[in-house]
Design a protein around this motif. Structure first.
Motif, short mmCIF file in Angstrom:
data_model
loop_
_atom_site.label_atom_id
_atom_site.label_comp_id
_atom_site.label_asym_id
_atom_site.label_seq_id
_atom_site.Cartn_x
_atom_site.Cartn_y
_atom_site.Cartn_z
N ALA A 109 15.45 20.03 35.05
CA ALA A 109 14.23 19.63 34.76
C ALA A 109 13.63 21.51 34.91
O ALA A 109 14.34 22.99 35.31
CB ALA A 109 13.18 19.79 36.94
N VAL A 110 12.96 21.60 33.83
CA VAL A 110 13.04 23.14 33.24
C VAL A 110 11.75 23.50 33.38
O VAL A 110 10.31 23.12 33.26
CB VAL A 110 13.19 23.44 31.70
CG1 VAL A 110 12.40 24.39 31.11
CG2 VAL A 110 14.33 22.89 31.23
N PRO A 111 11.39 25.14 34.04
CA PRO A 111 9.74 25.34 34.90
C PRO A 111 9.64 26.47 33.17
O PRO A 111 10.11 26.88 32.70
CB PRO A 111 10.08 26.75 35.43
CG PRO A 111 11.64 26.90 35.49
CD PRO A 111 12.12 25.67 34.65
N ALA A 112 8.50 25.85 33.24
CA ALA A 112 7.24 26.83 32.08
C ALA A 112 7.20 27.77 32.50
O ALA A 112 6.13 28.48 32.60
CB ALA A 112 5.98 25.96 31.67
N VAL A 113 8.47 28.94 32.05
CA VAL A 113 8.45 30.22 32.51
C VAL A 113 8.09 31.41 31.36
O VAL A 113 7.90 32.60 31.12
CB VAL A 113 9.37 30.87 33.65
CG1 VAL A 113 9.71 30.06 35.08
CG2 VAL A 113 10.68 30.59 33.13
N GLY A 114 8.11 30.71 30.72
CA GLY A 114 8.14 31.32 29.37
C GLY A 114 7.14 32.41 28.82
O GLY A 114 5.63 31.31 29.40
N LEU A 118 11.00 23.17 26.25
CA LEU A 118 10.10 23.56 27.44
C LEU A 118 9.99 24.01 28.82
O LEU A 118 8.59 24.10 29.14
CB LEU A 118 10.97 22.58 28.41
CG LEU A 118 11.44 20.83 27.73
CD1 LEU A 118 12.39 20.13 28.40
CD2 LEU A 118 10.01 19.87 27.84
N LEU A 119 10.22 25.25 28.15
CA LEU A 119 10.19 26.87 28.64
C LEU A 119 8.83 27.67 28.65
O LEU A 119 7.54 27.60 29.42
CB LEU A 119 10.77 28.19 28.22
CG LEU A 119 12.50 28.04 28.63
CD1 LEU A 119 13.03 29.03 28.01
CD2 LEU A 119 12.13 27.69 30.12
N LEU A 120 7.46 27.03 27.36
CA LEU A 120 6.67 27.62 27.40
C LEU A 120 5.67 26.76 27.53
O LEU A 120 5.68 25.36 27.65
CB LEU A 120 6.42 27.11 25.63
CG LEU A 120 7.39 27.93 24.72
CD1 LEU A 120 7.38 27.94 23.56
CD2 LEU A 120 7.37 29.52 24.75
N PRO A 121 4.51 27.08 28.65
CA PRO A 121 3.40 26.94 29.08
C PRO A 121 2.49 25.90 28.08
O PRO A 121 2.60 26.42 26.59
CB PRO A 121 3.02 27.84 29.80
CG PRO A 121 2.94 28.75 29.09
CD PRO A 121 4.73 28.53 28.58
N PRO A 122 1.60 24.36 27.91
CA PRO A 122 1.20 24.40 26.87
C PRO A 122 -0.33 25.31 26.13
O PRO A 122 -0.32 25.31 24.88
CB PRO A 122 0.18 23.01 27.97
CG PRO A 122 0.82 23.05 29.50
CD PRO A 122 1.71 24.40 29.09
N TRP A 123 -0.41 26.25 27.61
CA TRP A 123 -1.60 27.25 25.97
C TRP A 123 -0.97 27.71 25.51
O TRP A 123 -1.44 28.73 24.23
CB TRP A 123 -2.09 28.11 27.83
CG TRP A 123 -1.23 29.40 28.23
CD1 TRP A 123 -0.38 28.68 29.27
CD2 TRP A 123 -0.49 30.50 28.00
NE1 TRP A 123 0.20 30.03 29.12
CE2 TRP A 123 0.25 30.80 28.25
CE3 TRP A 123 -1.09 31.15 26.26
CZ2 TRP A 123 0.50 32.45 28.92
CZ3 TRP A 123 -0.46 32.65 26.74
CH2 TRP A 123 0.21 33.11 27.76
N LEU A 124 0.85 28.14 25.28
CA LEU A 124 1.49 29.02 24.72
C LEU A 124 1.55 28.09 23.43
O LEU A 124 1.78 28.31 22.40
CB LEU A 124 2.59 29.56 25.25
CG LEU A 124 3.25 30.92 24.24
CD1 LEU A 124 2.36 31.77 23.97
CD2 LEU A 124 4.29 31.20 25.44
N LEU A 125 2.59 26.93 24.25
CA LEU A 125 2.96 25.32 22.75
C LEU A 125 1.42 25.56 22.20
O LEU A 125 1.79 25.13 20.84
CB LEU A 125 3.22 25.01 24.34
CG LEU A 125 4.42 23.72 22.64
CD1 LEU A 125 5.51 24.71 22.63
CD2 LEU A 125 4.74 22.54 24.09
#
Length: 196
Positions: free
Chosen positions: A34-39, A161-168
């Motif tokens: 599991a990779v948290p969206a910490v980017g 997977l590190l990037l949250p949806p708003w950034l991705l």
């Protein structure tokens, strides 16, 4: 006669099974962690083009693309996607590499080819410059790029997977007009008193 025919078939089956390369459990890559969206920032640019995406290998040592290639000009700044500590900064196989162990996780990002501007053990913040893009070379051919990788322990996972949806996805949602719905004044209501 039936019993004598079974032995050659059994021997051939055993011989075939003995010589056929068996699929071992250690050949398959472990399941992705599991990779948290910490980017909090892209490694290069505001939203760089992905020149080549994540292609996980079928086996541990099989072919694949263990990261993503992001388009970037030589000399462009390369930033840490999240806060952490520099795990490695230096040459590997003739290319500059920077690796950052992300704070509070077992995740480690890698960036190459990069001319490092940080040192091993240095704490970095999200968006902090860790180096500059090296010249175009072997990995992306004539185009310059940054190969961005992500490891969970010893297993490569998709760094996007590190990037949250708003950034991705390029930023916050914007409201657009709804076509075909009459405006309040068209319904005979004073402005501001539409259905709601």
């Amino acid at each position: 006669m039936r019993r004598t025919m079974r032995w050659p078939v059994l021997l051939l089956t055993v011989a075939w099974a003995w010589t056929w390369p068996a699929a071992r459990a250690d050949d398959a890559p472990p399941p992705p962690a599991a990779v948290p969206a910490v980017g909090r920032a892209w490694p290069v640019g505001a939203r760089p083009p992905v020149l080549r995406g994540w292609e996980p290998p079928v086996t541990v040592y099989g072919p694949g693309h263990r990261g993503v290639d992001l388009g970037a000009a030589p000399g462009a700044e390369v930033r840490a996607v999240a806060a952490g500590r520099v795990f490695f900064a230096g040459p590997v196989g003739g290319r500059g590499v920077v690796s950052v162990l992300l704070a509070g996780t077992d995740l480690r990002t890698t960036y190459e080819p990069v001319t490092p501007q940080v040192e091993k053990g240095q704490e970095v913040t999200a968006g902090q410059v860790v180096g500059t893009v090296g010249a175009a070379g072997r990995h992306c051919g004539a185009r310059a790029c940054v190969h961005w990788g992500l490891l969970s322990g010893d297993v490569y996972v998709n760094p996007l997977l590190l990037l949250p949806p708003w950034l991705l996805n390029g930023g916050p949602a914007r409201l657009l007009p709804v076509l075909g719905v009459p405006l309040p004044e068209e319904q005979g209501l004073p402005e501001g008193q539409g259905q709601g």
